[in-house]
Write an enzyme that holds these catalytic residues in place. Structure first.
Site, PDB file in Angstrom:
ATOM      1  N   ASN A 131       0.876  -1.227   0.283  1.00 18.78           N
ATOM      2  CA  ASN A 131      -0.232  -0.016   0.119  1.00 18.78           C
ATOM      3  C   ASN A 131       0.803   1.199   0.009  1.00 18.78           C
ATOM      4  O   ASN A 131       1.351   1.479   0.987  1.00 18.78           O
ATOM      5  CB  ASN A 131      -0.844  -0.154   1.249  1.00 18.78           C
ATOM      6  N   TRP A 132       1.081   1.920  -1.046  1.00 18.36           N
ATOM      7  CA  TRP A 132       1.883   2.818  -1.250  1.00 18.36           C
ATOM      8  C   TRP A 132       1.441   4.261  -0.652  1.00 18.36           C
ATOM      9  O   TRP A 132       2.080   5.254  -0.672  1.00 18.36           O
ATOM     10  CB  TRP A 132       2.223   3.218  -2.716  1.00 18.36           C
ATOM     11  N   LYS A 133       0.320   4.299  -0.364  1.00 18.85           N
ATOM     12  CA  LYS A 133      -0.433   5.524  -0.017  1.00 18.85           C
ATOM     13  C   LYS A 133      -0.212   6.572  -0.824  1.00 18.85           C
ATOM     14  O   LYS A 133      -0.029   6.479  -1.746  1.00 18.85           O
ATOM     15  CB  LYS A 133      -0.130   5.645   1.638  1.00 18.85           C
ATOM     16  N   HIS A 183      -9.704   0.991   4.755  1.00 20.56           N
ATOM     17  CA  HIS A 183      -8.344   1.446   5.212  1.00 20.56           C
ATOM     18  C   HIS A 183      -8.580   2.091   6.482  1.00 20.56           C
ATOM     19  O   HIS A 183      -9.245   3.047   6.610  1.00 20.56           O
ATOM     20  CB  HIS A 183      -7.352   1.756   4.520  1.00 20.56           C
ATOM     21  N   GLU A 202      -6.843   4.567   7.390  1.00 19.41           N
ATOM     22  CA  GLU A 202      -6.643   6.142   7.219  1.00 19.41           C
ATOM     23  C   GLU A 202      -7.940   6.609   6.688  1.00 19.41           C
ATOM     24  O   GLU A 202      -8.403   7.804   6.780  1.00 19.41           O
ATOM     25  CB  GLU A 202      -5.433   6.331   6.514  1.00 19.41           C
ATOM     26  N   GLU A 226      -5.550  -5.059  10.545  1.00 21.57           N
ATOM     27  CA  GLU A 226      -4.686  -3.760  10.529  1.00 21.57           C
ATOM     28  C   GLU A 226      -4.534  -3.336  11.841  1.00 21.57           C
ATOM     29  O   GLU A 226      -5.545  -2.187  12.100  1.00 21.57           O
ATOM     30  CB  GLU A 226      -4.571  -2.605   9.368  1.00 21.57           C
ATOM     31  N   GLY A 269       2.260   2.376  10.843  1.00 27.68           N
ATOM     32  CA  GLY A 269       3.104   3.465  10.600  1.00 27.68           C
ATOM     33  C   GLY A 269       3.988   3.907  11.952  1.00 27.68           C
ATOM     34  O   GLY A 269       4.543   4.843  11.843  1.00 27.68           O
ATOM     35  N   SER A 282       3.301  -1.999  10.203  1.00 26.11           N
ATOM     36  CA  SER A 282       4.759  -1.853  10.618  1.00 26.11           C
ATOM     37  C   SER A 282       5.173  -3.488  10.338  1.00 26.11           C
ATOM     38  O   SER A 282       6.360  -3.854  10.929  1.00 26.11           O
ATOM     39  CB  SER A 282       5.271  -1.647  12.022  1.00 26.11           C
ATOM     40  N   GLY A 313       2.818  -1.200   4.361  1.00 31.00           N
ATOM     41  CA  GLY A 313       2.997   0.311   3.797  1.00 31.00           C
ATOM     42  C   GLY A 313       4.457   0.956   3.730  1.00 31.00           C
ATOM     43  O   GLY A 313       4.750   0.554   2.362  1.00 31.00           O
ATOM     44  N   GLY A 314       4.921   1.016   4.746  1.00 30.13           N
ATOM     45  CA  GLY A 314       6.231   1.751   4.421  1.00 30.13           C
ATOM     46  C   GLY A 314       7.386   0.946   3.735  1.00 30.13           C
ATOM     47  O   GLY A 314       8.080   1.448   3.005  1.00 30.13           O
TER      48      GLY A 314
HETATM   49  P1  PGA Z   1       2.786   0.284   7.267  1.00 31.10           P
HETATM   50  O1  PGA Z   1       1.251   0.520   6.916  1.00 31.10           O
HETATM   51  O2  PGA Z   1       3.125  -0.824   6.919  1.00 31.10           O
HETATM   52  O3  PGA Z   1       3.606   1.503   7.213  1.00 31.10           O
HETATM   53  O4  PGA Z   1       2.397   0.282   9.099  1.00 31.10           O
HETATM   54  C1  PGA Z   1       0.514  -0.738   6.803  1.00 31.10           C
HETATM   55  C2  PGA Z   1      -0.972  -0.059   6.279  1.00 31.10           C
HETATM   56  O5  PGA Z   1      -1.578   0.951   6.358  1.00 31.10           O
HETATM   57  O6  PGA Z   1      -1.529  -0.809   5.320  1.00 31.10           O
END
Ligand code: PGA
Length: 254
Positions: A10-12, A95, A97, A166, A172, A212, A233-234
């Site tokens: 997930n590149w956000k 998600h 967010e 999640e 994050g 994470s 994500g990251g």
């Molecule tokens: P993260 O994000 O790996 O940076 O914690 C995961 C996500 O929000 O899908």
């Protein structure tokens, strides 16, 4: 029945067009030999077509990070499922967010989920509890509420349906859930799926862990019996770390 793990990035809202293109090209090469798992990247919406072009003919799927349920109309800024169908394979729905930054309700996540399913794409339905909800012992209630609301009016799930567990406190933050917490919670989610649908459906669902996840912890997370992949994500923003994560998941799956 064996479930095929799925690792998705997930590149956000990261990466401009050129770095996104470079990452896609690097992944096309570095993920080429990996088998036994499904893989996908979910770039920002404007780069979805680039991703589809670069990854055509590979085993790497393309996903969207969000969607709107109406097919078209005066909905400034939104992208419909109908517009994504045919270009993307997957759509992240609900998600944290979307839920916590943009105020998406359980009911809205459900409408998105139904639209994505109706148009033949694979949703990744994201659910997860806040830190205080876990500390208060309410994790199971929260997940049940999110899942049941999302499944309103859904009679059956396609085989291999994807849920992304999640925990919000892990996203994050570097505070990855322990493999034990990930396993226990993913098993609880499978239990809720069995109650809502049936045991065979629950067994066929793929439950990713996200929050994470990285190259160091991927193997121990995916090694859990009820963890069927990762939503990353990251660590999905660099070819090297995402490739190591996919390799680790493939090694566990083999
Ligand atoms: P993260 O994000 O790996 O940076 O914690 C995961 C996500 O929000 O899908």
């Amino acid at each position: 029945m064996a479930r095929t793990p799925i690792v998705a990035g997930n590149w956000k809202m990261h990466l401009g067009r050129t770095p996104a293109h470079e990452l896609l090209t690097a992944l096309r090469d570095s993920l080429a030999g990996i088998e036994g798992i499904d893989m996908a990247v979910c770039p920002p919406a404007p780069w979805i077509a680039d991703a589809a072009d670069v990854l055509r003919g590979t085993r790497i799927g393309v996903g969207a990070q969000n969607v709107y349920w109406e097919p078209h109309g005066a909905f400034t800024g939104e992208v419909s499922a109908a517009m994504l169908a045919g270009t993307v394979d997957y759509v992240i729905v609900g998600h944290s967010e979307r839920r916590h930054v943009f105020g998406e309700t359980d009911e809205q996540s459900g409408r998105k989920l139904r639209t994505v399913l109706d148009l033949g794409m694979q949703p990744m339905l994201a659910v997860g509890e806040l830190r205080e909800e876990r500390e208060d012992g309410r994790t199971n209630d929260v997940l049940r509420r999110q899942l049941l609301a999302a499944f309103a009016d859904i009679e059956r799930l396609p085989e291999g349906f994807i849920v992304a567990y999640e925990p919000v406190w892990a996203i994050g933050t570097g505070l990855t859930a322990t493999p034990e917490i990930a396993q226990l919670t993913c098993a609880d989610i499978r239990g809720i799926l069995a109650e809502r649908f049936d045991a065979a459906t629950a067994e066929s669902c793929r439950i990713q862990y996200g929050g994470s996840a990285n190259a160091e912890n991927a193997a121990s997370l995916v090694g859990q019996p009820d963890v069927d992949g990762l939503l990353v994500g990251g660590a999905a923003l660099q070819a090297e770390s995402f490739t190591k994560i996919c390799q680790a998941a493939a090694a566990v799956a083999s």
